[in-house]
Enzyme design. Structure first.
Site, PDB file in Angstrom:
ATOM      1  N   ASN A 172       0.822  -1.213   0.000  1.00  0.00           N
ATOM      2  CA  ASN A 172       0.000   0.000   0.000  1.00  0.00           C
ATOM      3  C   ASN A 172       0.852   1.258   0.000  1.00  0.00           C
ATOM      4  O   ASN A 172       0.487   2.266  -0.589  1.00  0.00           O
ATOM      5  CB  ASN A 172      -0.919   0.003   1.221  1.00  0.00           C
ATOM      6  N   ASP A 236       1.826   6.825   0.381  1.00  0.00           N
ATOM      7  CA  ASP A 236       1.014   5.856  -0.361  1.00  0.00           C
ATOM      8  C   ASP A 236       1.444   5.787  -1.818  1.00  0.00           C
ATOM      9  O   ASP A 236       1.716   6.820  -2.451  1.00  0.00           O
ATOM     10  CB  ASP A 236      -0.464   6.250  -0.308  1.00  0.00           C
ATOM     11  N   ASP A 266      -0.798  -6.632   3.914  1.00  0.00           N
ATOM     12  CA  ASP A 266      -1.015  -5.559   4.864  1.00  0.00           C
ATOM     13  C   ASP A 266      -1.920  -4.483   4.269  1.00  0.00           C
ATOM     14  O   ASP A 266      -1.847  -4.173   3.082  1.00  0.00           O
ATOM     15  CB  ASP A 266       0.346  -4.952   5.240  1.00  0.00           C
ATOM     16  N   HIS A 270      -6.872  -0.543   1.858  1.00  0.00           N
ATOM     17  CA  HIS A 270      -6.479   0.863   1.711  1.00  0.00           C
ATOM     18  C   HIS A 270      -5.733   1.151   0.413  1.00  0.00           C
ATOM     19  O   HIS A 270      -5.161   2.234   0.266  1.00  0.00           O
ATOM     20  CB  HIS A 270      -5.624   1.292   2.906  1.00  0.00           C
ATOM     21  N   GLU A 310      -5.463  -8.461   5.203  1.00  0.00           N
ATOM     22  CA  GLU A 310      -5.906  -7.680   6.340  1.00  0.00           C
ATOM     23  C   GLU A 310      -6.973  -6.697   5.865  1.00  0.00           C
ATOM     24  O   GLU A 310      -6.668  -5.666   5.281  1.00  0.00           O
ATOM     25  CB  GLU A 310      -4.729  -6.908   6.961  1.00  0.00           C
TER      26      GLU A 310
END
Length: 567
Positions: A172, A236, A266, A270, A310
């Site tokens: 991410n 990001d 992970d 997002h 996740e």
């Protein structure tokens, strides 16, 4: 990835399913020990599918499909804290290799190993932070931990013992110190400029609350503002950029080629959910689409690679979306909270009722190709023993619930010996306790283990030969799970006990089914067993965690804090 992380510290549409108003329904339920597990029988082996009858209808009226979930027990390791092979105070990959026999010695007849079947390595890439969630080189090993050759040796030795190895993959965001980002920030003409999200370049306002952390997600650097949802040190990546997507797929392939068996992904939700305003079905679809592409790319190297994501959500509908040809599993955060609450309050929470219905949804979305990822706590949460206020009986019951439910159970290192730990994050990632002394061969010392310093019993050495220890109970429960196919691979069906202090459920495979009964309380409980929906009666005690369990006719007597498997 904790949203408060700091620098020190079968294709088919799911549009209709995502729109279902099932979430509240799915996530609401209805309404001095002897530690030797005794045995009276062995069940049959089991294949993949199973058809059983609906508990709400007469046996001949309706049938439903309950999918089996072939599973193994995984063990989450923070490498820095686990075992030090070279005396520098920092855990390393060679150290894990040395302790493989503690995890699983490959001999099912021995009883002095945990018996796990998988390892999850927390980040092992180079990073400026102790935790590793801000990566500076995706194709290298953190020099504190060793080399790629050390990883290959670990994987080889793990496979000899029947242990799979998956690694954390953090795509991410990168570290602020990653060469890509350094070049992107310095040079607006850099090929990496658009690999990150710069507000001025995209004509976006440099404000907006982060969906992953707290406060503004935009950070100022060299006259521009970049997006970093977790923290300013973790910019990001821009997954709208084709080269970024291709690079991350190539990185995944690289590690599969080194021999790892899959990934824990992970911050999986997002990738595109950067700001609070991004939270929507549209964003979820975009995330899922990316992970489907990633899955296809990994299949080119290893179609059997295990991918667990996740997705920190309590919405079964949202989590389920990622099981559509993207992830094999997604961590069940809602279940973790429920299990801990059940053992703390000593009351049945309707766990089986909820899971049965949730899994029906997951089965439809995944075309029956999913395995739940269940756990009690992980590296982002206060340790389970701290949440249970040090209550050993409650910790044993939490382990019993976890290890008799469907899916791949994940045990956070040290959970099996009752390590304590509360935030800040360093406090929940303290050195694994191997011996009574604070120092000794293999003991890591990078962080002072302040949460566990005052209890000399919280270590492997003290608990190994103690028949009443938490470690002994974990070993027994994992052995029990491995021995009974219905516990290891079966689906789940709710079973009403009629007693709020007793949790009961059936575990079902094609060839076998068992009844699991937990007395969550400190008092003896007596329940009346009744035939299940198929008219089958449970009449024989197969396994127990206590000696004084009795079954007279249909009356089952349960000692305090005990678990019973009935056939």
């Amino acid at each position: 990835m904790d949203k408060r992380e700091t620098p020190i510290t079968k294709k088919h549409t799911i549009n209709g399913l995502l729109g279902l108003s099932l979430t509240a329904f799915l996530l609401s339920g209805c309404s001095g020990n002897n530690n030797n597990i005794s045995s009276s029988a062995s069940p049959f082996p089991s294949p993949k599918a199973n058809t059983v009858q609906d508990t709400t209808t007469p046996p001949a009226a309706k049938t439903i499909t309950t999918d089996e979930q072939p599973s193994t027990v995984y063990y989450e390791i923070f490498v820095r804290s686990f075992y030090d092979s070279d005396g520098d105070g920092i855990g390393d990959l060679k150290g894990i290799t040395k302790k493989l026999d503690y995890l699983n010695d490959g001999n099912p007849d021995t009883t002095d190993d945990l018996g796990i079947g998988g390892i999850w390595l927390m980040p092992i890439n180079p990073s400026p932070s102790y935790h590793g969630y801000d990566v500076t080189d995706y194709r290298a090993i953190n020099p504190d931990y060793g080399t790629i050759e050390d990883l290959q040796e670990l994987v080889t030795e793990a496979h000899k013992r029947g242990i799979k190895v998956i690694m954390d993959l953090v795509v991410n965001h990168t570290s602020k110190e990653h060469p890509w980002f350094v070049d992107s920030a310095k040079n607006k003409d850099s090929k990496y400029r658009d690999w990150y999200i710069w507000a001025e370049d995209q004509g976006r306002p440099a404000n907006g609350a982060s969906a992953a952390g707290s406060g503004n997600a935009w950070h100022s650097l060299l006259g521009s503002h970049y997006l970093g949802g977790f923290w300013e040190g973790m910019p990001d990546l821009n997954f709208d950029h084709t080269e970024v997507r291709n690079e991350m797929k190539d990185i995944g392939k690289f590690w599969l080629e080194q021999g790892v068996d899959g990934f824990r992904l992970d911050a999986a939700k997002h990738i595109y959910e950067d700001l609070l305003t991004d939270k929507s079905q549209t964003t979820t679809h975009k995330n899922v689409s990316w992970w489907q592409d990633f899955r296809k790319a990994m299949n080119e190297v290893n179609p059997q690679a295990y991918i667990v994501g996740e997705v920190w959500e309590n919405s079964a509908v949202t989590v389920g979306a990622y099981l559509d040809q993207a992830f094999d599993s997604s961590f069940n955060f809602g279940l973790a909270e429920t299990l801990i609450n059940s053992v703390k309050t000593e009351k049945d929470s309707g766990t089986a009722f909820t899971l049965e219905r949730t899994y029906n949804l997951y089965s439809k979305i995944s075309e029956s190709h999913f395995t739940d990822a269940i756990f009690l706590t992980n590296h982002d949460q206060n340790r389970v023993m701290s949440q249970l206020d040090g209550n050993l009986d409650h910790a044993k019951m939490a382990a019993a619930l976890l290890l008799t439910l469907p899916g791949n159970p994940f045990i956070y290192y040290g959970e099996e010996i009752g390590m304590l730990g509360v935030k800040p994050d360093e406090g929940i990632r303290e050195p694994m306790r191997w011996m009574t002394a604070d120092q000794g061969e293999g003991q890591t010392t990078w962080e002072v283990g302040s949460n566990n310093a005052d209890d000399v019993s919280i270590n492997v050495e003290s608990q190994t030969n103690d028949s009443s220890s938490l470690l002994k109970r974990y070993r027994e429960l994992i052995a029990l799970r491995n021995e009974v196919p219905a516990l290891r691979d079966g689906g789940i069906r709710d079973y009403t006990s009629g007693n709020v202090g007793v949790m009961a459920y059936e575990r079902i495979t094609t060839k076998d089914q068992v009844l699991v009964v937990h007395n969550l309380t400190g008092d003896e409980q007596i329940i009346t067993l009744h035939p299940n929906v198929e008219g089958i009666s449970y009449t024989k005690i197969q396994k127990t965690t206590a000696d004084k369990v009795t079954l007279n006719s249909d009356q089952l007597t349960l000692p305090p804090y005990s678990t019973v498997i009935v056939k």
